[in-house]
Design a protein around this motif. Sequence first.
Motif, mmCIF file in Angstrom:
data_model
loop_
_atom_site.group_PDB
_atom_site.id
_atom_site.type_symbol
_atom_site.label_atom_id
_atom_site.label_comp_id
_atom_site.label_asym_id
_atom_site.label_seq_id
_atom_site.Cartn_x
_atom_site.Cartn_y
_atom_site.Cartn_z
ATOM 1 N N PRO A 322 0.630 -1.359 0.459
ATOM 2 C CA PRO A 322 -0.077 0.144 -0.502
ATOM 3 C C PRO A 322 1.093 1.672 -0.399
ATOM 4 N N VAL A 323 1.407 0.952 0.756
ATOM 5 C CA VAL A 323 2.870 2.553 1.040
ATOM 6 C C VAL A 323 3.518 2.497 -0.482
ATOM 7 N N LEU A 324 4.127 1.628 -1.205
ATOM 8 C CA LEU A 324 5.053 1.828 -2.805
ATOM 9 C C LEU A 324 3.883 2.536 -3.234
ATOM 10 N N ALA A 325 2.580 1.807 -3.299
ATOM 11 C CA ALA A 325 1.428 2.025 -3.872
ATOM 12 C C ALA A 325 1.027 3.473 -4.382
ATOM 13 N N SER A 326 0.863 4.420 -2.978
ATOM 14 C CA SER A 326 0.887 5.379 -2.869
ATOM 15 C C SER A 326 1.916 6.764 -3.503
ATOM 16 N N ARG A 327 3.083 5.663 -3.032
ATOM 17 C CA ARG A 327 4.461 6.278 -3.479
ATOM 18 C C ARG A 327 4.089 6.891 -5.146
ATOM 19 N N ASP A 328 3.793 5.443 -5.927
ATOM 20 C CA ASP A 328 4.316 5.888 -7.317
ATOM 21 C C ASP A 328 2.951 6.471 -7.659
#
Length: 379
Positions: A322-328
Motif C-alpha cells: 500500500p505505501v509503495l503504491a501510494s508513492r508510485d
Amino acid sequence: MSTSSTVDRAFGAALYATTDDALDTGASLLASDPAADAELAGRGEEFVATAWRRGWQPADLVRIVRRELDDVHVRLVAVLIHAQAPHDRPRGPRWHAQLGDLGGLGGLGERTDRFSHATAVLELYRLLLRLPALEPLDEPDGDTGSSGRERNPESRTLGRIRALLAKAEATGFPEEAEALTAKAQELMARHSVDEALLAVRAPSATAPGACRIGVEPPYEQTKAVLLDAIATANHCRAVWNEALGFSTVVGFASDLEAVELLHTSLLVQAGTAMAKAEAAQRAGGRKRTKTFRQSFLAAYVHRVGARLAAAAEGQVTDDLLPVLASRDVAVTERLDRLFPETTTTRLRGVSDAAGWEEGARAADDAQVEARGRLSGRRP
C-alpha cells in the motif's frame, strides 16, 4: 563615458547579433575600459539569477556551458554562480550539493589578454541570454527528504557506497570488482529498507522530488534508455530532453539517490566491458566500428533493463504494497504536472550482430541489484 554606458554599448553590439565582427566590436569596447569590469561581472550575476528563475540549476548551467562552449567559459560561469549565491534566496539540499560540486571549476586557468577575456565573457553571456525555460524542480527550503529526518546529500552510508563503487569501477580484476559491487549493493539495499520502513511507521507529507542527470554523447539515446530502465526499477520515472542533454528523474529522495548511483556504476561497467569486447574483436582480426559499439550498448541496455524489471517483480512483501503504491501514484502525479506532454522514441542504428551478442553477454555479467527484498520485518 560611464561604465554602464560601456557595457550597454558592448552588449548592444555583441549579445543580440551572431557574427564574429559584432563580437569583436563588443570585446574591443570592454577591453578598452577596465573600469567597466565590475559592472560586467554584475550583469553576469543577473544573467545567472534569471536562469534560476527560468528553472535552471547550477549543475544544469555548467553542463550546458560545457556542452556548447569551452573550458574557459565553464570557469567563468562557475565564478558567476559562486558570486551570485550569497544574494540568492534559500535553497534546498540538492542545490547546495551542486554548488559544492563546482569545486575548483572557478579557478583562474591560463592568463589571457583583456580582449580575449572580454570575448569569452560575451560568448558566455550570449548563451545565458538564449537559455529556454525549464520545468522548475525547486525543493522546499530545508527539505527533510522522504523520511522526515534531516536529509544529508552525502550520508555516511552513501559515502561508503560511493567509495565501494569507485573501487569496483577502477580495479582491473573482475572478481574484486564483483565483490566490491556486491558489498555496495548490500549497503544500498539496507539503506532502501530503512527508508521504506520509516515510510510505513511514520509517513510524512513530503512530496516526490526531481533531479536532472546528464546524458552525454556519444550514444546518448541508448544511455537515456538505460537511465529510464534504472529509474523504473527504482520506483522513479525519467523524461529525456535530447536537445539539452539531460533526463529529468522524478521520485522520492532515497530512490533518486539509488538511481544516480546505479546509473553511474552501470555506465562505467558498460564502458569497461565494451572496451574489452572491442579488444577481443581486434585480436581476432575483425575491425570494430561505430555500429558495433552502438549495437553493443543497445543489447547491454536491453538485457540490463530486462534484468532490472525481473528483479523488481516480487521484491516487495504484502505489508509494504500500500505505501509503495501510494508513492508510485505521487510520483506519477508529479511527473504529469512537470511534463503534461511526452513522446516515446525507438533506438536507432542497431545493426551489428557481434556487437549485440557481446553487449548481451556483458549485461548478463553486470551487477544490477540495487535493492534487497523490501519487508516490513527486519531480519
